[in-house]
Every structure is written in C-alpha cells, then in structure tokens.
Write a protein that holds these residues in place. Structure first.
Motif, PDB file in Angstrom:
ATOM      1  N   ALA A 123       3.780  -3.985   1.392  1.00 53.76           N
ATOM      2  CA  ALA A 123       4.162  -3.636   0.022  1.00 53.76           C
ATOM      3  C   ALA A 123       5.029  -2.374  -0.008  1.00 53.76           C
ATOM      4  O   ALA A 123       6.034  -2.309  -0.729  1.00 53.76           O
ATOM      5  N   ASP A 124       4.654  -1.387   0.782  1.00 50.03           N
ATOM      6  CA  ASP A 124       5.420  -0.135   0.826  1.00 50.03           C
ATOM      7  C   ASP A 124       6.812  -0.359   1.409  1.00 50.03           C
ATOM      8  O   ASP A 124       7.811   0.193   0.916  1.00 50.03           O
ATOM      9  N   VAL A 161       3.457  -1.769  -5.312  1.00 53.98           N
ATOM     10  CA  VAL A 161       2.364  -2.743  -5.352  1.00 53.98           C
ATOM     11  C   VAL A 161       1.188  -2.171  -4.574  1.00 53.98           C
ATOM     12  O   VAL A 161       1.349  -1.732  -3.435  1.00 53.98           O
ATOM     13  N   SER A 162       0.021  -2.164  -5.194  1.00 55.04           N
ATOM     14  CA  SER A 162      -1.199  -1.715  -4.526  1.00 55.04           C
ATOM     15  C   SER A 162      -2.058  -2.925  -4.182  1.00 55.04           C
ATOM     16  O   SER A 162      -2.142  -3.881  -4.963  1.00 55.04           O
ATOM     17  N   VAL A 163      -2.694  -2.877  -3.019  1.00 57.44           N
ATOM     18  CA  VAL A 163      -3.587  -3.976  -2.638  1.00 57.44           C
ATOM     19  C   VAL A 163      -4.989  -3.770  -3.199  1.00 57.44           C
ATOM     20  O   VAL A 163      -5.843  -4.652  -3.054  1.00 57.44           O
ATOM     21  N   ASP A 164      -5.244  -2.644  -3.831  1.00 54.01           N
ATOM     22  CA  ASP A 164      -6.558  -2.390  -4.415  1.00 54.01           C
ATOM     23  C   ASP A 164      -6.884  -3.469  -5.449  1.00 54.01           C
ATOM     24  O   ASP A 164      -6.111  -3.719  -6.374  1.00 54.01           O
ATOM     25  N   SER A 217       3.692 -13.095  -0.765  1.00 51.91           N
ATOM     26  CA  SER A 217       2.606 -12.847  -1.704  1.00 51.91           C
ATOM     27  C   SER A 217       2.773 -11.484  -2.378  1.00 51.91           C
ATOM     28  O   SER A 217       2.448 -11.318  -3.561  1.00 51.91           O
ATOM     29  N   VAL A 218       3.287 -10.501  -1.637  1.00 49.62           N
ATOM     30  CA  VAL A 218       3.582  -9.198  -2.239  1.00 49.62           C
ATOM     31  C   VAL A 218       4.669  -9.344  -3.310  1.00 49.62           C
ATOM     32  O   VAL A 218       4.571  -8.766  -4.403  1.00 49.62           O
ATOM     33  N   LEU A 248      13.224  -4.729  -1.984  1.00 49.26           N
ATOM     34  CA  LEU A 248      12.866  -6.125  -2.174  1.00 49.26           C
ATOM     35  C   LEU A 248      12.014  -6.295  -3.431  1.00 49.26           C
ATOM     36  O   LEU A 248      11.923  -7.397  -3.988  1.00 49.26           O
ATOM     37  N   ILE A 249      11.363  -5.218  -3.850  1.00 48.51           N
ATOM     38  CA  ILE A 249      10.632  -5.177  -5.113  1.00 48.51           C
ATOM     39  C   ILE A 249      11.046  -3.906  -5.852  1.00 48.51           C
ATOM     40  O   ILE A 249      11.533  -2.958  -5.224  1.00 48.51           O
ATOM     41  N   ARG A 250      10.836  -3.875  -7.149  1.00 48.85           N
ATOM     42  CA  ARG A 250      11.321  -2.751  -7.954  1.00 48.85           C
ATOM     43  C   ARG A 250      10.236  -1.760  -8.327  1.00 48.85           C
ATOM     44  O   ARG A 250      10.552  -0.685  -8.847  1.00 48.85           O
TER      45      ARG A 250
END
Length: 353
Positions: A304-305, A317-320, A99-100, A312-314
């Motif tokens: 996410a961090d 991503v914040s969960v806020d 999901s992230v 894995l991501i560029r």
C-alpha cells in the motif's frame, strides 16, 4: 461422511439456524485473478487452486445444496476488482497490489487467509539475447502486466537497480501475450511468473533474474477475500470456504504429496517440470501457509505504501481492520492445525513458537 465433514455440516446448519441471518444462496461465486485452462477451467500454484481441483469447497457445501462457481478473469486483478464492484463474485483469489487498488477505490472486502505467499517475479529474455541482468534493461522494450501484483515487485526491482519504468519502454501485456512476445522476440524482455519456465525448457527464452533471490521484500503475496456484504449475510458459508481452503493448504504443505500436487496442478496447463522449478524441495510448507501473521500484514502495508509512492493510488491505504482472522482461527482450531505452520515477523524471520 467423514467425522470432519459431519462436524462442518453440523456447524453449517447450526449457523443458519441463527435468527436474523439471510437464507443461504443457491450459488457461491469465487473469482480467480488469472485465466483458467481446460474444461472446466482450472489453475494451479496455490491452496485456492488445490481446493478447486480437489472439489473441497463443493463437497463441503453440498449438504446445504449450495453450488460453487469458479469464475476466471483473463484481465487478472483489475478485472476481478470490477467484478467485485459490480457484485458479480462473492469471494476472490487475488494478489496484493490489485486488492490494495480496490481498497483505495472503496471496495469493501475482508482478507480471509493467505493463499500463495513469498512468490517471486522472473525476468526473461529471448534465448539469444545479450541481456544478462536487470541493469541491462534501460531503453529496452519490456513486457509487464500492469495493475497486477507483478507490477509492484518489478517496479521495486527496477528501483533497486537505479531504474524506473520511465527508463524502459514498458508494454502492458497479460501473461499469455507476454509469453508469446518474448518467444517471438516481439519484446526485449518480460517480467512474469512461473509460466516462463516452460519457454525456457523449450529453448525459446532465458530467465536471467529471479526476484525472490534478493529477499522477501521482492516477493508478492496472494489471498482469499470476501465482499463485506456477503460475509455479513452468510458467515457460515464464509467459514466453510475458509476451512476447505485451509484443508487444501495442509495437504499441499506435505512434502510427501509433492509429486501428486504437481501432477494435479499440471491440469492447469503448466507442466510438472515448471512447478518443480518454482517450488524447490522444502518450500511447500512455508509458501502454502494460510496464516495472517506479522509478515503478511507488513507486506500488505508495504504494498500500500509503495503504491502511494508510485502514484498508483491517490490516498494512503491502511491494512488495519482489513484482515478478518476469525474464520481462519476457527478453521485452524477445528482441524487442530494451530501450530502446524511457522509464523514470521514483519521482516520474514521465524517467530518463536
């Protein structure tokens, strides 16, 4: 019709009588990030699975003549993300890392509730292997289902043991392929889930490590999410689905239902004995909690961090703003469960009532 069903039905009708809302769809599609078993396909191990097996969502939506389709994806989280992007599903049961990844790639979703938390990862080896711990994996052929919430926990476990994926010969295997590979000695080890207990009971593999034993930072979480577009158009359906899954979570949290729960989940093809090994006595309530508490938010931000750290991501991503608790809060109020499940702080310690 029970009092609760009459209340939910009345609330459903009232919401759809609100001007400006879209007419209800004829079918609600719920994606499941794993391969189902049986005919019709089923799964186990979570409140979402319990809700499906007990037909709770179907029964709740039947008064509005809305059908429910549970769509299973052998490709797990990555395949669910593709289906969400193509609007082939409305809701999804999925793990934290996929999901992230979806959020990092622009998927517009809201996380509605937890559905199977504090789940570990297991390391298994062929029964006659001389591998005794994670530290023995250097240079070995290791099966790992990349892109799923197994991967990030496995990566963090490796890091804790001064290893990284580059120190191993990683082979990307889905769950079924991983089980077959370790049983046939096609790999030296696999990181996987509760499915490994069956192989161990058959004498085909040996579990040498359980990540949950090392603390909550080595666990993975799962949830139910909804596409923003669907939520905006059909809030009554979202509320009905959430309330149905919360009902299932309450039922499976009761230790008195342990035997019935495992027999129900065994319809997924995972034997009762495996569920008994996965869920130790006294764990049902804690691991079945649907709550969006500081622990859940912190774990998703940590995922996410870590995903960013591991490339894995560029972008961060914040969960806020990602969690939407209003449906869960309403379900807890309707079902009088506001104080039923304990809440935990970001470190996984119980919060004062």
């Amino acid at each position: 019709m029970t009092l609760l069903k009459r209340i939910l039905s009345a609330a459903f009708v009232a919401l759809f009588a609100t001007p400006g809302l879209a007419a209800e769809p004829s079918v609600v599609r719920i994606g499941v990030a794993q391969q189902g078993t049986g005919d019709p396909p089923t799964f186990g191990g979570s409140p979402a699975a319990t809700a499906q097996l007990q037909h709770r969502v179907e029964d709740a939506l039947q008064p509005a003549h809305v059908k429910v389709e549970w769509i299973f994806f052998k490709g797990a989280g990555p395949a669910v993300n593709e289906a969400l992007a193509n609007k082939q599903v409305d809701f999804a049961y999925q793990g934290d890392l996929p999901s992230v990844l979806g959020r990092a790639n622009g998927l517009k979703t809201h996380l509605l509730l937890a559905s199977n938390v504090r789940t570990g990862v297991y390391l298994a080896v062929p029964a006659d292997s001389d591998i005794k711990s994670v530290k023995d994996l250097k240079g070995k052929r290791v099966g790992l289902f990349r892109g799923t919430n197994l991967q990030l926990v496995a990566d963090n476990v490796l890091k804790e043991n001064n290893l990284a994926e580059r120190d191993l010969r990683i082979i990307n295997l889905d769950t079924a392929a991983a089980l077959a590979a370790v049983a046939s000695k096609g790999v030296d080890a696999v990181f996987s889930d509760y499915s490994l207990f069956k192989l161990q009971q058959q004498g085909l593999a040996r579990i040498v490590y359980a990540s949950r034993d090392d603390g909550v930072q080595f666990t993975r979480q799962a949830h139910l999410l909804v596409l923003d577009e669907f939520e905006s158009a059909h809030p009554a359906i979202v509320q009905t689905v959430v309330t149905s899954v919360v009902q299932a979570a309450q039922w499976q949290s009761d230790e008195a239902n342990r035997a019935a729960l495992f027999a129900l989940w065994a319809k997924s093809g995972v034997p009762v004995e495996s569920w008994q090994s996965e869920f130790k006595p006294g764990q049902l309530k804690e691991r079945s909690s649907p709550l969006i508490d500081p622990f859940l938010r912190a774990r998703y931000q940590a995922v996410a961090d870590d995903a960013l750290r591991l490339n894995l991501i560029r972008q961060p991503v914040s969960v806020d703003g990602w969690f939407e608790p209003k449906y869960l809060d309403q379900a807890l109020k309707t079902l009088k469960l506001e104080s039923y499940w304990p809440r935990f702080d970001a470190s996984g310690k119980p919060l004062a009532s």
